[in-house]
Scaffold this motif. Structure first.
Motif, short mmCIF file in Angstrom:
data_model
loop_
_atom_site.label_atom_id
_atom_site.label_comp_id
_atom_site.label_asym_id
_atom_site.label_seq_id
_atom_site.Cartn_x
_atom_site.Cartn_y
_atom_site.Cartn_z
N SER A 123 28.49 33.38 39.31
CA SER A 123 28.04 32.48 40.32
C SER A 123 29.28 32.03 41.10
O SER A 123 29.01 31.98 42.51
CB SER A 123 27.14 31.32 39.46
N THR A 124 30.34 31.83 40.72
CA THR A 124 31.42 31.38 41.22
C THR A 124 32.17 32.51 42.14
O THR A 124 32.56 32.21 43.37
CB THR A 124 32.58 30.54 40.51
N THR A 125 32.02 33.72 41.62
CA THR A 125 32.72 34.71 42.09
C THR A 125 31.85 35.21 43.48
O THR A 125 32.44 35.45 44.44
CB THR A 125 32.83 36.03 41.44
N GLY A 126 30.55 35.11 43.27
CA GLY A 126 29.69 35.34 44.36
C GLY A 126 29.55 34.44 45.36
O GLY A 126 29.77 34.36 46.64
N PHE A 163 40.16 30.80 54.45
CA PHE A 163 41.54 30.54 54.90
C PHE A 163 42.54 31.29 54.16
O PHE A 163 43.45 31.70 54.77
CB PHE A 163 41.89 29.00 54.87
N PHE A 164 42.29 31.53 52.88
CA PHE A 164 43.52 32.35 52.10
C PHE A 164 42.55 33.34 51.12
O PHE A 164 41.97 33.21 50.12
CB PHE A 164 44.24 31.20 51.17
N ARG A 165 42.81 34.53 51.62
CA ARG A 165 42.52 35.67 50.97
C ARG A 165 42.99 36.16 49.60
O ARG A 165 42.44 36.73 48.89
CB ARG A 165 42.57 36.98 51.67
N ASP A 166 43.98 35.46 49.53
CA ASP A 166 44.71 35.67 48.06
C ASP A 166 44.03 34.91 46.98
O ASP A 166 44.26 35.35 45.68
CB ASP A 166 46.23 35.25 48.20
N ILE A 167 42.94 33.95 47.43
CA ILE A 167 42.28 33.21 46.27
C ILE A 167 41.40 34.21 45.37
O ILE A 167 41.34 34.08 44.38
CB ILE A 167 41.41 32.31 47.00
N SER A 168 41.19 35.19 45.92
CA SER A 168 40.20 36.24 45.08
C SER A 168 40.90 36.99 44.01
O SER A 168 40.37 37.01 43.08
CB SER A 168 39.83 37.38 46.38
N TYR A 169 42.32 37.38 44.41
CA TYR A 169 43.08 37.81 43.36
C TYR A 169 43.35 36.86 42.29
O TYR A 169 43.55 37.05 41.10
CB TYR A 169 44.40 38.66 43.91
N LEU A 170 44.07 35.85 42.83
CA LEU A 170 44.19 34.60 42.02
C LEU A 170 43.28 34.23 40.95
O LEU A 170 43.47 33.62 39.82
CB LEU A 170 44.56 33.38 42.77
N TYR A 171 41.87 34.17 41.56
CA TYR A 171 40.69 33.66 40.73
C TYR A 171 40.46 34.79 39.84
O TYR A 171 39.97 34.43 38.68
CB TYR A 171 39.59 33.39 41.55
N ASP A 172 40.71 36.07 39.84
CA ASP A 172 40.51 37.03 38.81
C ASP A 172 41.56 36.87 37.69
O ASP A 172 40.83 36.83 36.27
CB ASP A 172 40.87 38.66 39.35
#
Length: 260
Positions: free
Chosen positions: A82-85, A168-177
């Motif tokens: 849910s949160t990743t989507g 605003f920050f695309r890095d969030i995707s990697y950090l969230y993983d």
């Protein structure tokens, strides 16, 4: 007045919401052989692997260890999906809301509804496992509606936060993983916290996902309903996440168009 405005917008865009949900659900299984079957097969395969790996280490003396694992895997998988989507919802639909004036939260909401449908299918399989494992059903199972409701609200709030940050920050995707991997180990999915000192056990309660998993386990495995303070704690996490997510969304709503 504000609540009425949101309700009016939702009714006005009900058709769009339904179509977005159908699209998100179908898109997930596009060009797959099993299609919707993966909604059930994926968590079952994950459960099988975890059961084979961890039973000898953690579940040898734990009654109904498969159900214990299933509770944790069920809740955590729903949270992660849910949160990743939700995190990618705004950016993935930028080509729509940059051309048409529609409430942006609908894209996030459709992702959450799609994830909730998957969760509902997995929940049916979970109840079958509970039945086959010799655990008796009772009226106390209705109490599971409470953590599910809290989890839906919590996931929506976290999704609002992540979707705004990801614009605003695309890095969030990697950090969230990395964060979800850490959260997986801190949510006591495959081990029990009873062996830890009471002070450490209280620290686990600072993890909302662990609280929702624990609620499931208390109802299903212990046949009890958690205490009132525990209910309030679950609600507090859900309301806090939704409030923070709503605040961030409202504050930066008009800025999204400049960064997508």
């Amino acid at each position: 007045m504000k609540l009425k405005t949101i309700q009016d917008q939702f009714v006005k865009n009900k058709f769009l919401m339904e179509e977005l949900t159908k699209r998100d659900f179908k898109q997930k299984y596009k060009r797959t052989v099993l299609g919707m079957g993966w909604s059930i097969m994926s968590p079952l395969l994950n459960l099988l692997v975890m059961s084979l790996v961890f039973t000898q280490f953690f579940g040898r003396n734990t009654p109904h260890y498969t159900i214990y694992l299933f509770c944790g895997n069920l809740v955590f998988s729903y949270y992660r999906e849910s949160t990743t989507g939700g995190m990618h919802a705004l950016l993935a639909n930028a080509h729509i809301f940059t051309k048409v004036n529609v409430p942006k939260y609908l894209f996030l909401l459709s992702k959450n509804v799609s994830s909730l449908i998957n969760f509902g299918l997995n929940l049916c399989v979970f109840f079958l496992f509970v039945l086959f494992d010799g655990i008796s059903f009772g009226p106390h199972f209705l109490a599971l509606l409470y953590p599910i409701t809290c989890l839906v609200v919590f996931n929506l709030g976290v999704g609002l936060i992540l979707s705004a940050l990801f614009v605003f920050f695309r890095d969030i995707s990697y950090l969230y993983d990395v964060f979800t991997l850490l959260l997986n180990y801190l949510s006591a999915i495959f081990y029990k916290v009873d062996a830890f000192p009471p002070a450490v056990q209280r620290i686990f309660l600072m993890n909302p996902i662990y609280c929702y998993i624990k609620y499931f386990r208390v109802v299903v495995l212990e046949g009890n309903i958690p205490s009132l303070p525990f209910h309030l704690l679950c609600a507090l996490y859900a309301v806090a996440a939704a409030a923070l997510g709503g605040f961030i969304y409202k504050k930066y709503n008009h800025s999204f168009l400049y960064y997508v």
